[in-house]
Design a protein around this motif. Structure first.
Motif, PDB file in Angstrom:
ATOM      1  N   MET A  86       0.869  -1.078  -0.054  1.00 29.39           N
ATOM      2  CA  MET A  86      -0.078   0.172   0.124  1.00 29.39           C
ATOM      3  C   MET A  86       0.727   1.170   0.067  1.00 29.39           C
ATOM      4  N   THR A  87       0.604   2.439  -0.458  1.00 30.01           N
ATOM      5  CA  THR A  87       1.198   3.427  -0.849  1.00 30.01           C
ATOM      6  C   THR A  87       0.984   4.475   0.382  1.00 30.01           C
ATOM      7  N   GLY A  88       0.299   4.320   1.017  1.00 28.07           N
ATOM      8  CA  GLY A  88      -0.148   5.292   2.037  1.00 28.07           C
ATOM      9  C   GLY A  88      -0.690   6.661   1.745  1.00 28.07           C
ATOM     10  N   ARG A  89      -1.118   6.580   0.352  1.00 27.45           N
ATOM     11  CA  ARG A  89      -1.713   7.806   0.027  1.00 27.45           C
ATOM     12  C   ARG A  89      -3.187   7.712   0.605  1.00 27.45           C
ATOM     13  N   VAL A  90      -3.749   8.773   0.963  1.00 27.13           N
ATOM     14  CA  VAL A  90      -4.879   8.961   1.831  1.00 27.13           C
ATOM     15  C   VAL A  90      -5.920  10.051   0.999  1.00 27.13           C
ATOM     16  N   PRO A  91      -7.005   9.730   0.728  1.00 28.40           N
ATOM     17  CA  PRO A  91      -7.753  10.680  -0.111  1.00 28.40           C
ATOM     18  C   PRO A  91      -8.298  12.036   1.201  1.00 28.40           C
ATOM     19  N   VAL A  92      -8.535  12.968   0.823  1.00 34.87           N
ATOM     20  CA  VAL A  92      -9.021  14.336   1.563  1.00 34.87           C
ATOM     21  C   VAL A  92     -10.578  14.047   1.396  1.00 34.87           C
ATOM     22  N   GLU A  93     -11.133  13.553   0.290  1.00 32.40           N
ATOM     23  CA  GLU A  93     -12.645  13.524   0.353  1.00 32.40           C
ATOM     24  C   GLU A  93     -13.028  12.099  -0.338  1.00 32.40           C
ATOM     25  N   VAL A  94     -13.987  11.603   0.394  1.00 34.48           N
ATOM     26  CA  VAL A  94     -14.764  10.474  -0.154  1.00 34.48           C
ATOM     27  C   VAL A  94     -16.116  10.579  -0.506  1.00 34.48           C
ATOM     28  N   THR A  95     -16.662  10.293  -1.736  1.00 28.88           N
ATOM     29  CA  THR A  95     -18.066  10.674  -1.891  1.00 28.88           C
ATOM     30  C   THR A  95     -18.320   9.367  -2.334  1.00 28.88           C
ATOM     31  N   ASN A  96     -19.653   8.912  -1.761  1.00 26.47           N
ATOM     32  CA  ASN A  96     -20.254   7.594  -2.242  1.00 26.47           C
ATOM     33  C   ASN A  96     -21.198   7.964  -3.571  1.00 26.47           C
ATOM     34  N   LEU A  97     -20.987   7.185  -4.576  1.00 27.60           N
ATOM     35  CA  LEU A  97     -21.788   7.317  -5.781  1.00 27.60           C
ATOM     36  C   LEU A  97     -22.826   6.349  -5.977  1.00 27.60           C
ATOM     37  N   ASP A  98     -22.684   5.295  -4.952  1.00 27.10           N
ATOM     38  CA  ASP A  98     -23.618   4.213  -5.249  1.00 27.10           C
ATOM     39  C   ASP A  98     -25.177   4.564  -5.137  1.00 27.10           C
ATOM     40  N   ARG A  99     -26.065   3.911  -6.046  1.00 34.73           N
ATOM     41  CA  ARG A  99     -27.389   4.244  -6.062  1.00 34.73           C
ATOM     42  C   ARG A  99     -28.046   3.069  -5.400  1.00 34.73           C
ATOM     43  N   TYR A 100     -27.336   2.182  -4.995  1.00 38.39           N
ATOM     44  CA  TYR A 100     -28.188   0.754  -4.610  1.00 38.39           C
ATOM     45  C   TYR A 100     -28.081   0.443  -3.203  1.00 38.39           C
ATOM     46  N   GLY A 101     -27.507   1.373  -2.279  1.00 36.28           N
ATOM     47  CA  GLY A 101     -27.216   1.276  -0.728  1.00 36.28           C
ATOM     48  C   GLY A 101     -26.143   0.665  -0.457  1.00 36.28           C
ATOM     49  N   ASN A 102     -25.029   0.538  -1.301  1.00 39.66           N
ATOM     50  CA  ASN A 102     -23.724  -0.119  -0.639  1.00 39.66           C
ATOM     51  C   ASN A 102     -23.020   1.041  -0.383  1.00 39.66           C
ATOM     52  N   PRO A 103     -22.340   0.758   0.744  1.00 40.27           N
ATOM     53  CA  PRO A 103     -21.299   1.710   1.351  1.00 40.27           C
ATOM     54  C   PRO A 103     -20.133   2.308   0.303  1.00 40.27           C
ATOM     55  N   PRO A 104     -19.456   3.324   0.552  1.00 39.30           N
ATOM     56  CA  PRO A 104     -18.588   3.825   0.100  1.00 39.30           C
ATOM     57  C   PRO A 104     -17.334   2.529  -0.184  1.00 39.30           C
ATOM     58  N   LEU A 105     -16.616   2.511  -1.234  1.00 39.92           N
ATOM     59  CA  LEU A 105     -15.597   1.767  -1.420  1.00 39.92           C
ATOM     60  C   LEU A 105     -14.281   2.247  -0.459  1.00 39.92           C
ATOM     61  N   GLU A 106     -13.473   1.593   0.074  1.00 42.04           N
ATOM     62  CA  GLU A 106     -12.224   1.875   0.638  1.00 42.04           C
ATOM     63  C   GLU A 106     -11.172   2.231  -0.409  1.00 42.04           C
ATOM     64  N   TRP A 107     -10.470   3.133  -0.014  1.00 40.80           N
ATOM     65  CA  TRP A 107      -9.617   3.202  -1.094  1.00 40.80           C
ATOM     66  C   TRP A 107      -8.426   2.374  -1.225  1.00 40.80           C
ATOM     67  N   SER A 108      -8.096   1.760   0.034  1.00 34.53           N
ATOM     68  CA  SER A 108      -7.464   0.669   0.131  1.00 34.53           C
ATOM     69  C   SER A 108      -7.492  -0.421  -0.897  1.00 34.53           C
ATOM     70  N   ARG A 109      -8.819  -0.574  -1.335  1.00 34.73           N
ATOM     71  CA  ARG A 109      -9.227  -1.725  -2.405  1.00 34.73           C
ATOM     72  C   ARG A 109      -8.451  -1.178  -3.438  1.00 34.73           C
ATOM     73  N   ALA A 110      -8.817   0.009  -4.122  1.00 39.36           N
ATOM     74  CA  ALA A 110      -7.932   0.502  -5.557  1.00 39.36           C
ATOM     75  C   ALA A 110      -6.570   0.543  -5.220  1.00 39.36           C
ATOM     76  N   ASP A 111      -6.013   1.036  -4.310  1.00 36.96           N
ATOM     77  CA  ASP A 111      -4.481   0.957  -3.978  1.00 36.96           C
ATOM     78  C   ASP A 111      -3.934  -0.430  -4.230  1.00 36.96           C
ATOM     79  N   LYS A 112      -4.691  -1.621  -3.571  1.00 38.99           N
ATOM     80  CA  LYS A 112      -4.357  -2.805  -3.646  1.00 38.99           C
ATOM     81  C   LYS A 112      -4.463  -3.333  -5.012  1.00 38.99           C
ATOM     82  N   ALA A 113      -5.483  -3.086  -5.761  1.00 45.35           N
ATOM     83  CA  ALA A 113      -5.659  -3.561  -7.023  1.00 45.35           C
ATOM     84  C   ALA A 113      -4.471  -2.849  -8.116  1.00 45.35           C
ATOM     85  N   LEU A 114      -4.411  -1.708  -7.818  1.00 46.64           N
ATOM     86  CA  LEU A 114      -3.222  -1.026  -8.547  1.00 46.64           C
ATOM     87  C   LEU A 114      -1.797  -1.804  -8.198  1.00 46.64           C
ATOM     88  N   SER A 115      -1.436  -1.754  -6.995  1.00 45.60           N
ATOM     89  CA  SER A 115      -0.122  -2.103  -6.582  1.00 45.60           C
ATOM     90  C   SER A 115      -0.054  -3.820  -6.982  1.00 45.60           C
TER      91      SER A 115
END
Length: 172
Positions: free
Chosen positions: A1-30
């Motif tokens: 993991m890079t240690g990069r931390v978002p300063v703002e997180v916005t849930n764009l899901d319309r089906y009731g799912n919680p926001p995704l964790e940045w760590s998921r995207a970071d791990k997929a990239l890594s």
């Protein structure tokens, strides 16, 4: 993991799912890039304002995305006039669209580190001056040398295509 931390997180899901964790995207990239199995598309703006898209091979290192281009390629010429760009990619379980600005990298230390990353993925890049050379590159890449670019991330949109589902915007 890079240690990069978002300063703002916005849930764009319309089906009731919680926001995704940045760590998921970071791990997929890594774990996914660079790889010949992962196609990414760089979006740039032509001098006349029309959009342009090109497939690029990307690398993820220390929280930044990197890609290469021949200096004569349309994408490099576009970036010279306007560094704003997007990068879109499908990774394991998540699709990402990254917005930011690209800048050419010329320092020997970063070039060396990225050459090692690319070599581990199967592209025998070598640093020659302030660019890369290799016995081969993508057929559309044009002749060497290939310049290295760092995409400074401003915003990332993620859509999970496997469980747990969701759609999120991260601003950095």
């Amino acid at each position: 993991m890079t240690g990069r931390v978002p300063v703002e997180v916005t849930n764009l899901d319309r089906y009731g799912n919680p926001p995704l964790e940045w760590s998921r995207a970071d791990k997929a990239l890594s774990s996914s890039v660079p790889s010949p199995a992962v196609t990414s598309f760089l979006g740039t703006v032509r001098p006349d304002g029309r959009p342009s898209a090109a497939g690029v091979g990307v690398a993820w290192l220390d929280g930044d995305l990197y890609f290469t281009s021949s200096p004569d390629a349309r994408k490099a010429r576009n970036l010279a006039g306007n560094p704003a760009c997007t990068l879109s990619t499908r990774l394991d379980g998540i699709d990402l669209v990254v917005e930011g600005e690209a800048e050419r990298v010329t320092d020997a230390g970063t070039l060396g580190r990225l050459a090692t990353v690319y070599q581990a993925a199967g592209w025998p890049a070598e640093v020659t001056g302030d660019a890369f050379t290799a016995p081969f590159n993508a057929p559309s890449a044009g002749p060497p040398p290939w310049h290295l670019y760092r995409l400074r991330i401003a915003t990332v949109f993620g859509v999970a295509v496997t469980e747990p589902y969701g759609a999120t915007r991260w601003r950095f």
